[in-house]
Design an enzyme around this catalytic site. Structure first.
Site, PDB file in Angstrom:
ATOM      1  N   ASP B 530     -36.056  11.854  -0.320  1.00 37.80           N
ATOM      2  CA  ASP B 530     -35.262  12.155  -1.493  1.00 37.80           C
ATOM      3  C   ASP B 530     -34.648  13.512  -1.194  1.00 37.80           C
ATOM      4  OD1 ASP B 530     -34.333  12.259  -4.163  1.00 37.80           O
ATOM      5  OD2 ASP B 530     -35.969  13.627  -4.596  1.00 37.80           O
ATOM      6  N   THR B 532     -33.309  16.022  -3.071  1.00 39.48           N
ATOM      7  CA  THR B 532     -33.606  17.229  -3.828  1.00 39.48           C
ATOM      8  C   THR B 532     -34.998  17.761  -3.520  1.00 39.48           C
ATOM      9  OG1 THR B 532     -32.745  15.801  -5.518  1.00 39.48           O
ATOM     10  CG2 THR B 532     -33.026  18.110  -6.081  1.00 39.48           C
TER      11      THR B 532
END
Lengths: 47, 868
Positions: B530, B532
């Protein structure tokens, strides 16, 4: 060698006492935290 | 004060950047003026550290600075600058809280267990445990360093718990109630296992001692009485061991049999029962060999391995619980909204009901799902969607629990609370662990099935063969085979090596909740990131600027008035770029500040009208800035303009910067043949740009992904390729289903509760490096497991063959068994899978410099590519 009939049960009795103490120590949480006591000895108790 | 480093803060030891705060007292506290000239004045990174430093000095607690060096040389970490809210500690006095978390002692004092955030060294223990002497009414305070658990006893007539919390708060320790006492339950589980271990070793030692008499040649005929007594005594003692310790294996063996996947407990149990049954029969009938010693040692050794395993896994689970304890628990309820006597009261978050109106301040987390009925602001949905850029919110918009209010206060009318909120529903779904759980087929389990079959076939063959050769030796040889085959070493090989590996990982900030996943990690084929928080720094930063730099420097004081992450990024950038001496000396005067949510901030700085905000807010953009902005928008960055006296003079591109070390680490992973994927809830454009920078093929980069998309992606990865082992790295609530669906779910630094619940592993250290370290460590741990399995396998094979041929005597078995077990124990303990020295050396070598250069090179080439 007949003394063994006395000594071995006696030794077992002591072992049982040691185990009982150990169980008490564990139940009272003395083995839950093995790190803090190590640093606690560093503190001076004088005020 | 021991460290003389002028560049690090005298209190927290962090490097001092930007504006250093110098010693003295300052802060209006008046008082002493000691030592300003005579000794070098201490330097602090912030006012907070200076305050703590002086509080400590004044309370005569300056031993703190010499003591804290002694526990560990952990690198200091920046602490959240969150200030302890006086309303927040008020909850500690409510009867509901005390009823749930505290109990009354026999002497009338109260006792509660709280989690203290910010505890990491011997100095902390010393400070906290000194509390009874410094704070009237506190009877006792004990702090558990490793878990941050404080047990405090106080006299409710003299002091309130909130005062204790406030006292701790001034030293930077934030007290949190432990929501559920999972830690207590795990402690009790570990305790009961430890008791079993203790009993079994006591029995084993005594049985061994008595058995020595048999090996030493106690004559069954000349000393018949003693001989029989020894047999019966060991018989009785081993029965104790069987009840106290063996029972664990029997129960698990039975359970594994019922589930149709026999585990290692089956051969262990069979070995124990057959060996003990035979020995017992030999004792009763007075003929045949006894193997009580081997059996009790087997039980004690295996039980020890299991205890270590429980303890290791428990520590990881405790760490997860601690993080969960940090969630918001207070809400501000508005009573009499828009009436004359409108007031705000602070209540516990779980008492909020549908229809309540809640006041959410800037910087607070929204406590329940609801609709905004007053105010405009920007919120961050990063926790829910993974989108790192703030979204503007207006009256009538819906906000979810878990989102953070960034700009200005709002009032929310609650529409769903607790389990009914979006986060709550997701959590509920996650607790149903069976859904989508990727099965991990344990090699050790498969091995044990083979092993059981081999042992059973071998014993049947031995029985048949010996019934032809010499029927009187059938039973003795079969039992000898079963005892020698007792997989003492084999049984310990896997759990012990894994446990030691897990323990070493925990010291590096990698908590492995379930050690089975180490095996899966070793063979990982697909790693899904992911974006972020893992690959990027997870916060906004200025990536590029254009135009008049002096104009940008002007806005510092204006931007300081705003909570918006963009404003913070701008201030940080100015502080890093501009010579600190200038920033400290000439501070601009700011008046008439107005913040417009969703647009920007404006005000009068030194008499000139200055505005900073989104480019769409300004009119008449100069052409170069406009083109520059378009280019950056394409990369997924947000351009921000600076105007002075109505003319746009400069612009900054703000975005989430990639971590400098990400490039080299991903390259290493790629070389190991791991397929990398990028899966993010961020805007498609941003994710695509990141993917290109990290050289991840376009078909493996997915932006705008909802939690459902992520789940589907992981599942399709698993389905498309039967041999794939998928690991997912994520941090948000939106990642939770995917984390659970993957073979190995890894939650990273700053993760949310849902991701912690869903993940098998969570990492408290920052960045991508721990992930590479984890994969590396898993490989090395598995190498140890294989080494152990091979060693004990050879031992068992040789033992079984010799026993089948009738060569093994009880004496030989008794010598061989502990030797093989000790070899396994030594091999497990001596591993250095997650070694501290190993990792830190590498970190220094290429961490900062190489990575940073690489990033700027990537940026430059990207821009060139787009321009040409």
């Amino acid at each position: 060698m007949t003394v063994l009939y006395l000594l071995v049960p006696l030794a077992l009795f002591f072992a049982a006492a040691a185990v009982a103490t150990f169980i008490w120590a564990v139940r009272s949480g003395q083995f839950d935290d093995l790190e803090t006591p190590a640093v606690r000895v560093l503190f001076d108790d004088d005020e | 004060m021991t460290e003389a480093n002028a560049n690090s803060c005298a209190h927290c030891g962090l490097p001092v950047t930007g504006n250093p705060v110098f010693g003295g007292d300052g802060g209006g506290s008046g008082g002493e003026e000691h030592g300003d000239e005579t000794s070098p004045s201490p330097v602090f990174c912030c006012v907070g550290c200076r305050a703590v430093y002086h509080t400590l000095q004044e309370a005569g607690l300056d031993d703190f600075y010499s003591l804290r060096q002694s526990w560990q040389s952990a690198q200091p970490r920046p602490v959240d600058t969150e200030v302890l809210d006086p309303d927040d500690v008020g909850i500690f006095d409510s009867s509901g809280f005390l009823g749930e978390h505290a109990d009354v002692q026999s002497d009338g004092t109260m006792r509660a267990v709280l989690y203290l955030e910010g505890v990491h060294c011997a100095g902390c223990v010393w400070l906290v445990e000194r509390m009874p002497r410094l704070l009237d009414g506190v009877v006792d305070a004990r702090l558990e360093l490793a878990r941050g658990r404080m047990t405090v006893c106080w006299d409710p007539d003299v002091i309130e718990l909130s005062e204790v919390a406030r006292w701790l708060g001034q030293f930077g320790f934030e007290a949190h109630p432990l929501r559920t006492d999972n830690m207590g339950r795990r402690s009790r589980d570990a305790q009961s296992m430890l008791i079993r271990v203790g009993i079994c070793w006591a029995v084993a030692a005594n049985v061994m001692l008595m058995t020595i008499a048999l090996y030493a040649g106690l004559d069954p005929i000349a000393d018949g009485g003693l001989y029989t007594a020894v047999l019966w005594a060991t018989f009785g003692l081993s029965a104790v061991s069987l009840v106290a310790g063996g029972e664990v294996f029997f129960r698990r063996a039975l359970a594994s049999f019922k589930s149709g996947r026999p585990s290692m407990d089956v051969p262990v149990s069979v070995g124990i029962l057959v060996g003990w049954g035979h020995s017992g029969w030999a004792t009763i009938t007075g003929s045949g060999e006894v193997w009580f010693d081997s059996i009790v040692i087997l039980i004690a050794a295996l039980l020890t391995a299991r205890y270590l395993q429980i303890r290791g896994n428990g520590l990881a689970a405790d760490a997860a619980d601690r993080l969960v304890a940090l969630l918001p628990r207070m809400a501000r309820r508005v009573v009499g909204f828009e009436t004359a006597e409108q007031r705000v009261e602070t209540v516990a978050a779980h008492t909020v009901e549908v229809g309540d109106r809640l006041h959410v301040l800037a910087g607070d987390v929204v406590p329940a799902d609801g609709r905004v009925i007053s105010g405009r602001t920007d919120i961050s949905r990063a926790v829910l969607t993974g989108e790192s850029l703030p979204e503007s919110i207006d009256c009538g918009d819906y906000v979810e629990a878990g989102t953070t209010n960034l700009a200005s206060p709002i009032v929310v009318e609650v529409e769903a609370t607790g389990d009914e909120t979006r986060v709550g529903r997701l959590m509920e779904w996650l607790e149903d662990r069976n859904i989508h759980r990727a099965p991990i087929v344990q090699r050790a389990d498969r091995l044990s099935v083979v092993f059981i079959t081999v042992v059973l076939v071998a014993s049947v063959l031995t029985a048949v063969a010996w019934s032809f050769i010499d029927p009187t030796r059938v039973v003795a040889n079969v039992v000898a085979l079963l005892v020698i085959a007792c997989p003492c070493a084999l049984g310990m090989a896997t759990p012990l090596a894994l446990t030691v590996g897990v323990g070493q990982a925990a010291r590096r900030g990698i908590h492995i909740k379930n050690d089975e996943v180490i095996e899966a990690l070793d063979g990982v084929t697909d790693l899904v990131f992911d974006k972020t928080g893992t690959l990027t720094q997870g916060s906004c930063a200025v990536v590029d600027t254009v135009g008049d730099l002096e104009a940008i420097y002007r806005v510092r004081e204006l931007e300081k008035r705003s909570n918006h992450p963009f404003a913070e990024a701008v201030v940080r950038w100015i502080d890093e770029t501009v010579d600190p001496a200038r920033g400290a000396s000439d501070i601009d005067r700011v008046e008439d500040v107005e913040e417009i949510p969703g647009a920007g901030i404006r005000g009068i700085v030194d008499g000139r009208s200055v505005a900073v905000g989104r480019l769409s807010w300004f009119e008449g953009l100069p052409k170069p800035i406009d083109e520059w902005a378009r280019l950056h928008a394409e990369r997924g960055l947000t351009p921000v303009g600076v105007s002075i006296d109505g003319r746009v003079r400069a612009a900054l591109a703000i975005g989430d910067r990639l971590r400098p070390e990400a490039f080299s680490i991903l390259e290493t992973l790629r070389k190991q043949g791991i397929r990398l994927h990028l899966l993010s809830g961020d805007h498609r454009r941003v994710v695509a740009a990141t993917g290109r920078q990290l050289v991840i093929p376009d078909e493996r980069v997915v932006g705008d992904a909802t939690p459902e998309d992520k789940l589907a992606y992981i599942e399709s990865l698993r389905e498309r390729n039967a041999g794939a082992v998928v690991a997912m790295v994520g941090d948000g609530v939106n990642d939770a289903p995917a984390l659970q669906a993957a073979h190995v779910g890894i939650a990273v630094h700053g993760g949310t509760e849902a991701s912690l619940v869903a993940a098998d592993i969570f990492i408290v250290a920052d960045g991508v490096r721990p992930i590479a370290e984890l994969l590396d460590g898993a490989k090395r741990t598995m190498a140890v497991v294989h080494r152990n399995l091979a060693g004990s396998g050879i031992y068992n094979f040789a033992g079984i063959s010799l026993a089948a041929l009738g060569f093994i005597t009880p004496l030989l078995a008794a010598i061989l068994m502990p030797i093989s077990s000790l070899a396994v124990v030594a091999s497990s303990l001596l591993q250095n899978s997650f070694g501290a020295d190993r990792a830190s050396a590498e970190q220094d070598a290429f961490g900062q410099h190489a990575g940073a250069h690489q990033e700027s090179a990537h940026n430059a080439s990207f821009i060139e590519q787009r321009v040409s």
